[in-house]
Scaffold this active site. Sequence first.
Site, PDB file in Angstrom:
ATOM      1  N   ASP A 330       0.826  -1.210   0.000  1.00 50.80           N
ATOM      2  CA  ASP A 330       0.000   0.000   0.000  1.00 50.80           C
ATOM      3  C   ASP A 330       0.856   1.255   0.000  1.00 50.80           C
ATOM      4  O   ASP A 330       2.027   1.236   0.377  1.00 50.80           O
ATOM      5  CB  ASP A 330      -0.911   0.010   1.231  1.00 50.80           C
ATOM      6  N   GLU A 331       0.234   2.340  -0.407  1.00 56.78           N
ATOM      7  CA  GLU A 331       0.780   3.699  -0.263  1.00 56.78           C
ATOM      8  C   GLU A 331       2.267   3.770  -0.641  1.00 56.78           C
ATOM      9  O   GLU A 331       3.113   4.157   0.150  1.00 56.78           O
ATOM     10  CB  GLU A 331       0.559   4.199   1.169  1.00 56.78           C
ATOM     11  N   ALA A 332       2.541   3.389  -1.901  1.00 58.11           N
ATOM     12  CA  ALA A 332       3.920   3.425  -2.406  1.00 58.11           C
ATOM     13  C   ALA A 332       4.042   4.519  -3.458  1.00 58.11           C
ATOM     14  O   ALA A 332       3.774   4.281  -4.646  1.00 58.11           O
ATOM     15  CB  ALA A 332       4.303   2.067  -2.993  1.00 58.11           C
TER      16      ALA A 332
END
Length: 764
Positions: A330-332
Amino acid sequence: MNFKKNYILLFLLIACLSCKKSEVKAIQAQIIPAPNSLKLLKGQFLLSSETHLIYDEELEPVVAYWKSLVTSVFGLNTGKSNIIRFVFDDAIQNPEAYRLNVKPEEITINASSSKGAFYAVQTLIQLLPPEFANGSLNTDGIYIQNLKIEDEPRFSYRGMHLDVARHMYPIDFIKKHIDMLAMLKMNTFHWHLTEDQGWRIEIKKYPKLQEIAAYRDETLIGHYSDQPHQFDGKKYGGYYTQDEVKEVVAYAQERFVTVIPEIEMPGHSQAAIAAYPQLGCTGEQVEVATKWGVFEDIYCAKDETFDFLEDVLDEVLELFPSKYIHIGGDEAPKTRWKTCDNCQARIKSEGLKDEHELQNYFITRMEKYLNSKGRQIIGWDEILEGGLAPNATVMSWRGTEGAVEAAKSGHNVIMTPTSHCYLDYYQSDTDDEPLAIGGYLPLEKVYSFNPIPEELNEEEAQYVLGSQGNIWTEYMPTEAQVEYMAYPRILAIAEVNWTKSENKNYENFVTRVENFHRRLDVLNINYANHLYEIEGGMTSENGRSFYELTTLTKGKDIRYTLDGTEPTLNSEVYTSQIPITESVKIKAAVFNSEKQLGKTFTQTINYHKAVGAKITIDKEPHKSYPGSGAEGLINGISGSDTRYGDKEWLGFWGDDIEITIDLGKEKKIKSVETIFYNANGQWIYIPDGVQIGFLNSKNEIVFPFVEQLFEPITRNTWGINFDYDEWFITRYIVFKIRNYGVIPEGKQGAGNKAWTFIDEIIVN
């Protein structure tokens, strides 16, 4: 003299007799999660030191567990008077199912596996006094209500997550947490071990993970939204040794809880890059993150990184026998990849279209490695970006859209949307709640969750394995705070996962929660008690407005005032909805016959000119954040400035919207104002722009559409205010609200659609 002597002897005899343990009468069956079939019968079973155990050897591990509990209360269990019988029953197809039959002379537990028998024992424990669970009960015998239960779980995956990277907790607390998961028939503990702010697991091949990545120089004070950021200046950190991890995993296995580790990749990896800078795209030294949020330094997609991660996973696999390994995903942010020679070379050599497909390559490569070791991956729903790895299970957190996409593609799904499963959100709208990340997730909303998205047909729904509650710990520095945020909402998650929808009933659940509080007291769990709080809401009928008060618990009075004074036992008892014809300040509280039980509820109602009017919005609010519907925007009540998920805030994800208020007839007004939420850490941004226009009864323009400017109101809210110098006549008020759009690189939530949250529209 003899009389006095005999009196003393008689007193001592009575005192000695009074020290004898007493028998405990049967308690009412109030089991959480609710069994799917429970029939109460006449009579009682007496559990004592005389109770005899008979069991089939296939269930011996559970019998040993039960013996340890009974021995702590009654001593060695050697009697012959009545029987508890553990029966291996291979006719029961679901290995987690059980049958529990309590009769006057015998308790029979039927199960086809130790796991099913274990869950029967957990039900049996809840039929006993709370003190039984910790061995503090002082009695010769316990009566158990005769009954018959046939039970099995609705879902195979019943999970709870705990983040130990932002804040870390002792092994004894982790075990205590697992004990409660077991009591609630939850079978998975998702242990979030690595983050930007700390690496919490010993990896022997890479000692700098322990020396550097496990410690941050300081920690953010207060909320992320507070500006400027302040820090405590104190080094913080630590890690779990491999021996400690083995201890936790073994402890959980004995309680039929699977521990799934999470090793984040490619994002949320700044702590690891701080220890080994060559793993990043720039090769430059970075620090272990000291504040919360999303960071641009993520793993570089070069061979050296994959070698490192494979080495790490090799050691992780030795510690965790779980089928699944969670790899984050997530959230990369792709900022570094876009300018990285290694990443761009990888995109070219693999024939990838862009950085999103590079993320898919990264996840797929790690999945192949874990598949080669006989394991499967779970990832957050961002792993759908650029295509989904072939065998991946998706953990859907950004609503349910990711789950629907994955299930329709034939991938297993675990539901954990922020709207219903994030226990770091506020659970009450009272002002004295401890600091939390934001949002609003009361017990009732957790309980209302149905893990099967309505968009799935019966065949597709089979891919939904279950759901999970998540505890992210940015604002939970202590074990007591974790418990406060988890309980009692974890009880609702347990019932969502175990009990069939048709057997759920919220009012009955609340009664069982109130009873369960005593059990939590005995187990020294710091739960939040909001059962005696009051909920309020405005309704409109035929142009008239009313205010309604409700409370969760039954058999108690709500007493209230309308002049802002504190309610007392002498205040008016609420019996029906209160007519509202002017601005008032309502105060109310729950009372029994002797005293006030809960906190005082306060609601200020601003009876402005749009209250009770007709309102339409050209888009439906997002189903996760419907507030009180469109009418909630003109009900005279303003929402919290710290809890955007309460029933006064309407949330829209990525949509431009148009709102029309029909005052019913032409009215003289002077000003219109409204307010928007701003919490970039949760991807909530004020709109790109707002226009307001005014029309008369003939739909003729009174004032043309004018772009309104935003002004900060609080740290989380921004407002607009159309305030004309003189009164004017209008009937229709129209808002045109432009969504912020796709969040750009460098901002929280980059690459995702922004949320718009709007509250009360006040017309004066």
